[in-house]
Design a protein around this motif. Structure first.
Motif, PDB file in Angstrom:
ATOM      1  N   VAL A 160       6.972 -37.516 -10.712  1.00  0.00           N
ATOM      2  CA  VAL A 160       5.629 -36.775  -9.865  1.00  0.00           C
ATOM      3  C   VAL A 160       4.640 -37.860 -10.106  1.00  0.00           C
ATOM      4  O   VAL A 160       4.297 -38.030  -8.879  1.00  0.00           O
ATOM      5  CB  VAL A 160       5.532 -35.743 -11.064  1.00  0.00           C
ATOM      6  CG1 VAL A 160       3.995 -35.186 -10.314  1.00  0.00           C
ATOM      7  CG2 VAL A 160       6.342 -34.737 -10.953  1.00  0.00           C
ATOM      8  N   LYS A 161       4.353 -38.625 -10.883  1.00  0.00           N
ATOM      9  CA  LYS A 161       3.483 -39.712 -10.967  1.00  0.00           C
ATOM     10  C   LYS A 161       3.815 -40.826  -9.926  1.00  0.00           C
ATOM     11  O   LYS A 161       3.147 -41.327  -9.321  1.00  0.00           O
ATOM     12  CB  LYS A 161       3.286 -40.344 -12.309  1.00  0.00           C
ATOM     13  CG  LYS A 161       2.325 -39.501 -13.241  1.00  0.00           C
ATOM     14  CD  LYS A 161       2.356 -40.018 -14.615  1.00  0.00           C
ATOM     15  CE  LYS A 161       1.780 -39.226 -15.433  1.00  0.00           C
ATOM     16  NZ  LYS A 161       1.183 -39.745 -16.980  1.00  0.00           N
ATOM     17  N   ALA A 162       5.268 -41.151  -9.885  1.00  0.00           N
ATOM     18  CA  ALA A 162       5.552 -42.123  -9.150  1.00  0.00           C
ATOM     19  C   ALA A 162       5.374 -41.693  -7.611  1.00  0.00           C
ATOM     20  O   ALA A 162       5.315 -42.760  -6.669  1.00  0.00           O
ATOM     21  CB  ALA A 162       7.129 -42.447  -9.324  1.00  0.00           C
ATOM     22  N   VAL A 163       5.511 -40.279  -7.126  1.00  0.00           N
ATOM     23  CA  VAL A 163       5.193 -40.281  -5.867  1.00  0.00           C
ATOM     24  C   VAL A 163       3.931 -39.682  -5.419  1.00  0.00           C
ATOM     25  O   VAL A 163       3.440 -39.556  -4.255  1.00  0.00           O
ATOM     26  CB  VAL A 163       6.296 -39.356  -5.442  1.00  0.00           C
ATOM     27  CG1 VAL A 163       7.698 -39.623  -5.649  1.00  0.00           C
ATOM     28  CG2 VAL A 163       6.069 -37.807  -6.166  1.00  0.00           C
ATOM     29  N   LYS A 164       3.184 -39.440  -6.486  1.00  0.00           N
ATOM     30  CA  LYS A 164       1.912 -38.456  -6.071  1.00  0.00           C
ATOM     31  C   LYS A 164       0.797 -39.370  -5.231  1.00  0.00           C
ATOM     32  O   LYS A 164       0.316 -38.880  -4.495  1.00  0.00           O
ATOM     33  CB  LYS A 164       1.301 -37.881  -7.353  1.00  0.00           C
ATOM     34  CG  LYS A 164       0.080 -37.092  -7.157  1.00  0.00           C
ATOM     35  CD  LYS A 164      -0.325 -36.163  -8.282  1.00  0.00           C
ATOM     36  CE  LYS A 164      -1.283 -34.985  -8.006  1.00  0.00           C
ATOM     37  NZ  LYS A 164      -1.582 -34.222  -9.183  1.00  0.00           N
ATOM     38  N   GLY A 165       0.687 -40.722  -5.846  1.00  0.00           N
ATOM     39  CA  GLY A 165      -0.227 -41.258  -5.184  1.00  0.00           C
ATOM     40  C   GLY A 165      -1.464 -40.829  -5.156  1.00  0.00           C
ATOM     41  O   GLY A 165      -2.302 -40.190  -6.016  1.00  0.00           O
ATOM     42  N   ASN A 166      -2.213 -40.822  -3.963  1.00  0.00           N
ATOM     43  CA  ASN A 166      -3.437 -40.059  -3.901  1.00  0.00           C
ATOM     44  C   ASN A 166      -3.425 -38.965  -3.134  1.00  0.00           C
ATOM     45  O   ASN A 166      -4.625 -38.305  -2.659  1.00  0.00           O
ATOM     46  CB  ASN A 166      -4.457 -41.058  -3.089  1.00  0.00           C
ATOM     47  CG  ASN A 166      -4.224 -41.331  -1.553  1.00  0.00           C
ATOM     48  OD1 ASN A 166      -3.170 -40.978  -1.262  1.00  0.00           O
ATOM     49  ND2 ASN A 166      -5.078 -41.928  -0.817  1.00  0.00           N
ATOM     50  N   ALA A 167      -2.109 -38.160  -3.135  1.00  0.00           N
ATOM     51  CA  ALA A 167      -2.202 -36.732  -2.556  1.00  0.00           C
ATOM     52  C   ALA A 167      -2.463 -35.886  -3.641  1.00  0.00           C
ATOM     53  O   ALA A 167      -1.839 -35.788  -4.642  1.00  0.00           O
ATOM     54  CB  ALA A 167      -0.581 -36.648  -2.173  1.00  0.00           C
ATOM     55  N   ILE A 168      -3.524 -34.928  -3.207  1.00  0.00           N
ATOM     56  CA  ILE A 168      -4.001 -34.090  -4.130  1.00  0.00           C
ATOM     57  C   ILE A 168      -3.295 -32.806  -4.174  1.00  0.00           C
ATOM     58  O   ILE A 168      -3.888 -31.863  -3.505  1.00  0.00           O
ATOM     59  CB  ILE A 168      -5.485 -33.824  -4.079  1.00  0.00           C
ATOM     60  CG1 ILE A 168      -6.268 -35.198  -4.068  1.00  0.00           C
ATOM     61  CG2 ILE A 168      -6.097 -32.859  -5.118  1.00  0.00           C
ATOM     62  CD1 ILE A 168      -7.788 -35.278  -3.822  1.00  0.00           C
ATOM     63  N   VAL A 169      -2.034 -32.970  -4.470  1.00  0.00           N
ATOM     64  CA  VAL A 169      -1.341 -31.543  -4.345  1.00  0.00           C
ATOM     65  C   VAL A 169      -0.820 -30.798  -5.650  1.00  0.00           C
ATOM     66  O   VAL A 169      -0.951 -31.864  -6.819  1.00  0.00           O
ATOM     67  CB  VAL A 169       0.022 -31.799  -3.448  1.00  0.00           C
ATOM     68  CG1 VAL A 169      -0.404 -31.954  -2.071  1.00  0.00           C
ATOM     69  CG2 VAL A 169       0.753 -32.820  -3.933  1.00  0.00           C
ATOM     70  N   PRO A 170      -0.463 -29.644  -5.968  1.00  0.00           N
ATOM     71  CA  PRO A 170      -0.257 -29.482  -7.133  1.00  0.00           C
ATOM     72  C   PRO A 170       1.348 -29.735  -7.573  1.00  0.00           C
ATOM     73  O   PRO A 170       2.018 -30.480  -6.788  1.00  0.00           O
ATOM     74  CB  PRO A 170      -0.007 -27.760  -6.955  1.00  0.00           C
ATOM     75  CG  PRO A 170      -0.885 -27.558  -5.779  1.00  0.00           C
ATOM     76  CD  PRO A 170      -0.754 -28.518  -5.077  1.00  0.00           C
ATOM     77  N   THR A 171       1.600 -29.863  -8.927  1.00  0.00           N
ATOM     78  CA  THR A 171       2.866 -30.417  -9.376  1.00  0.00           C
ATOM     79  C   THR A 171       4.066 -29.714  -8.761  1.00  0.00           C
ATOM     80  O   THR A 171       4.989 -30.320  -8.482  1.00  0.00           O
ATOM     81  CB  THR A 171       3.003 -30.425 -11.042  1.00  0.00           C
ATOM     82  OG1 THR A 171       1.661 -31.250 -11.331  1.00  0.00           O
ATOM     83  CG2 THR A 171       4.220 -30.871 -11.498  1.00  0.00           C
ATOM     84  N   TYR A 172       4.055 -28.325  -8.598  1.00  0.00           N
ATOM     85  CA  TYR A 172       5.114 -27.571  -8.057  1.00  0.00           C
ATOM     86  C   TYR A 172       5.323 -27.783  -6.632  1.00  0.00           C
ATOM     87  O   TYR A 172       6.618 -27.894  -6.333  1.00  0.00           O
ATOM     88  CB  TYR A 172       4.776 -26.177  -8.178  1.00  0.00           C
ATOM     89  CG  TYR A 172       3.666 -25.451  -7.636  1.00  0.00           C
ATOM     90  CD1 TYR A 172       3.945 -25.242  -6.026  1.00  0.00           C
ATOM     91  CD2 TYR A 172       2.645 -25.132  -8.101  1.00  0.00           C
ATOM     92  CE1 TYR A 172       2.902 -24.494  -5.512  1.00  0.00           C
ATOM     93  CE2 TYR A 172       1.490 -24.703  -7.467  1.00  0.00           C
ATOM     94  CZ  TYR A 172       1.663 -24.388  -6.016  1.00  0.00           C
ATOM     95  OH  TYR A 172       0.704 -23.761  -5.404  1.00  0.00           O
TER      96      TYR A 172
END
Length: 695
Positions: free
Chosen positions: A22-34
């Protein structure tokens, strides 16, 4: 991978994901984990490293192309216009425009409103009318000459969630794991490394999931900051909604009488109230009354017609004081707003999760193992809401008949939730049930014991259960065992109650005897020895041993509630470690129920100020729940090289070396007493001057 990870992938192939991705793809996208795990589940549900790498790049590309950043909204709008249609990932809500008799969508990040939506979409996804839902949507742009017609059209919409879940297959797969491994799998599924938690700590984390498996379950968690209280409710499930405690209103939560639209309780499995604590906060009395009615009867009024709903309530907030302070001076609900610090409201809570037992979240607590895609687990938990496991413990144990129906229902609901989470396919042993039953009883006992402190009309309750041998097995809370001298203190009685108490003083119960013993224990508790304090100047020669912070500072900080340390050179690791040892000394000196603030004024380490900030903040985190509030600030007043310690009891301790009084240890392999005990360290030469200010 661990053996557990291998078996997770074997029995739940396609429904699990490596949690660190999840951390590897999240970047600066403010989206929920699900949302992220939904995408990872589509492309990375495998244990093959090459496939995972490819899948991560695919997910990143999808987010890069279709996730809408607010700062790039204009660019995406232009893309939709030029291409005619485009797929976006955004949070979407819908409202009815009564003037045009049509539904209109609002895209939160994209920044477009009045997007035409057909009635079929609303029938399929009614939650859109209540609050924002994360979706993958196709948006069209068709310009019309009529200025009243919006050019934006919502063509297709797909809420981000797994389409189908085979519950029977889930139950069968559960049988391939023993109890410990299954609990660890659930811990990894919520993102935590099970090796960083003890057994009770794991169960407290899983207790946060009970509102997702139990209908109309009311739980409260109050504790220090930074323990992840709201994470489960904001990130874990698309069926939970986290709202700020200050944003609650009757129309938003229950029903809008002007248009008849049902509020959050009609559409969500869990409604969580974040930042619920705060004595200064105000709440609408009508809202409190309707909440109390709903929590007790599962219904609320819509005009004259009562309506039912199944949403569970979770209340989370920060405490201002540590546990012994609250037990001595008030109660464990003291942080609640006054309108909710009400016995009728509190009595409707099924459990009180002791947030002070939950560790502040640290980096090493997060898992790199496999866990359920949270959306998959959320659908399983939603399915379990329709089942009732509450009476399964009756085959082994019997709960006291002397407790009230409300207490009994609360215990049974908590037990049912635990069994659904850990034993969805049955098979629990008597030992398993007893462990969970004791925790369920304790979580309700914590509520009831505090009620007896808040409202003297509430009788004390003997919480116990019996096994097959018929022997009573009493349950106590952890804080009751830890602070018996405060736990059984009674609230002050008004004169009439005092008079009534004197009339009945001959009828002493076992509980009142216990209370007297607790008070006696408090009075017999050794009090800190206060040395004969005097002003003066003392010089300590270099290379001495037997000198410690407790000897130099301890007697002069006794009784202080505010301590200010001014030392411009608390910069490097060893200097910040000295500061931590000073804090430890204060903790050991003060009574556990007292609150003490320690404020450090220091200078910035120009070479590595980020690390300095991190270490100083870690002291503040470490103090959570100790009764110490540690704060710090970089000196901006031009105090220069001043080094002293002042207390609100009037003492000023002037130091030529500040806290840096010890020589650097000789580094070698093995162990050294000097590393652990200040008395065994060699000191630098320094002086200290004690001044009584205002004397």
């Amino acid at each position: 991978m661990s053996d557990l990870d291998d078996r997770i992938n074997e029995h739940f192939a396609g429904f699990v994901v490596r949690k660190d991705l999840v951390k590897a793809v999240k970047g600066n996208a403010i989206v929920p984990t699900y949302v992220l795990e939904y995408l990872l589940g589509q492309y990375c549900a495998t244990d093959d490293e090459a496939s995972i790498g490819t899948g991560i790049e695919t997910v990143k590309e999808i987010l890069r192309k279709h996730y809408v950043h607010r700062s790039e909204a204009g660019l995406i709008q232009s893309t939709i216009k030029e291409k005619g249609r485009y797929k976006v990932i955004d949070q979407i809500s819908v409202s009815l425009n009564e003037k045009t008799d049509s539904y209109e969508a609002t895209f939160d990040n994209l920044g477009i409103k009045k997007v035409a939506v057909d009635s079929g979409t609303i029938k399929a996804h009614p939650k859109l009318l209540v609050t924002g839902v994360w979706c993958i949507a196709d948006v069209q742009y068709e310009f019309a000459e009529d200025a009243r017609t919006s050019p934006w059209i919502l063509e297709t919409i797909k809420p981000i969630q797994i389409a189908k879940v085979d519950y029977e297959a889930f139950r069968v797969a559960r049988s391939n794991f023993d109890t410990d491994d299954w609990i660890d799998l659930l811990m990894q599924s919520i993102g935590f490394n099970p090796e960083a938690f003890g057994r009770r700590a794991k169960l407290l984390q899983l207790m946060r999931l009970i509102p997702f498996v139990e209908r109309n379950y009311n739980i409260i968690e109050l504790g220090p900051k930074g323990t992840g209280k709201s994470h489960i409710y904001s990130e874990f499930s698309p069926h939970g909604q986290l709202i700020s405690g200050g944003e609650v209103s009757i129309p938003k939560l229950f029903v809008n009488n002007s248009n008849g639209r049902i509020g959050l309780v009609g559409y969500w499995d869990v409604v969580a109230f974040d930042e619920f604590a705060g004595r200064e906060k105000k709440a609408n009395k009508a809202l409190v009354d309707i909440m109390k009615n709903y929590m007790a009867n599962k219904t609320f009024s819509r005009g004259v017609n009562p309506m039912g709903a199944e949403a569970s309530f979770a209340f989370v907030g920060n405490t201002d004081h540590n546990v012994p302070f609250m037990l001595k001076n008030s109660d464990l609900f003291e942080a609640l707003p006054s309108q909710f610090h009400d016995s009728a409201f509190i009595d409707r809570l099924h459990s009180y999760l002791p947030g002070w037992e939950v560790d502040v979240i640290r980096g090493e607590m997060f898992t790199k193992g496999y866990g359920f895609i949270v959306d998959y687990l959320a659908e399983i938990l939603r399915h379990l809401r329709s089942e009732d496991f509450s009476h399964r413990p009756d085959q082994y144990f019997k709960i006291s008949e002397k407790i009230s129906t409300r207490d009994r229902d609360a215990i049974y609901k908590t037990m049912s939730g635990f069994l659904k989470l850990i034993f969805p396919n049955g098979g629990e042993t008597a030992e398993d049930v007893e462990e969970l039953l004791r925790l369920a009883i304790e979580s309700r006992k914590r509520v009831k014991d505090q009620l007896a402190r808040i409202d003297a009309t509430y009788p004390e309750v003997d919480f116990y259960y019996t096994g097959s041998d018929g022997e009573k097995r009493r349950v106590t809370t952890v804080e009751e065992e830890e602070y018996p001298q405060f736990y059984h203190l009674k609230p002050a009685l008004d004169p009439k109650e005092q008079e009534q108490g004197e009339e009945n003083e001959d009828n002493q119960t076992e509980d009142s005897t216990l209370h007297e013993a607790s008070v006696a224990a408090e009075n017999s508790r050794p009090k800190p020895k206060v040395a004969a304090l005097a002003e003066g100047h003392h010089v300590f020669a270099e290379n001495r041993r037997g000198i410690s912070y407790d000897r130099v500072f301890g007697p002069y900080i006794v009784g202080a509630s505010k301590i200010v340390v001014t030392d411009p050179y608390v910069r490097y690791f060893y200097q910040i470690k000295n500061m931590m040892e000073f804090v430890e000394m204060v903790i050991q000196r003060k009574p556990p129920e007292d609150q003490v603030s320690i404020h450090l004024v220091t200078g910035p380490d120009d070479g590595n100020v980020a690390k300095q900030r991190e270490l100083l903040d870690s002291i503040a985190d470490a103090c959570a729940g100790t009764g110490i509030e540690f704060t710090w600030v970089f000196d901006g007043t031009g105090t220069g090289h001043a080094r002293d310690i002042t207390t609100d009891t009037g003492w000023k301790i002037v130091l030529d070396r500040g806290l840096d009084i010890f020589q650097a240890p000789i580094r070698k392999d093995g162990f050294s007493l000097g590393d652990r005990l200040q008395d065994h360290r060699t000191i630098k030469g320094f002086y200290v001057t004690y001044v009584r200010e205002g004397a």
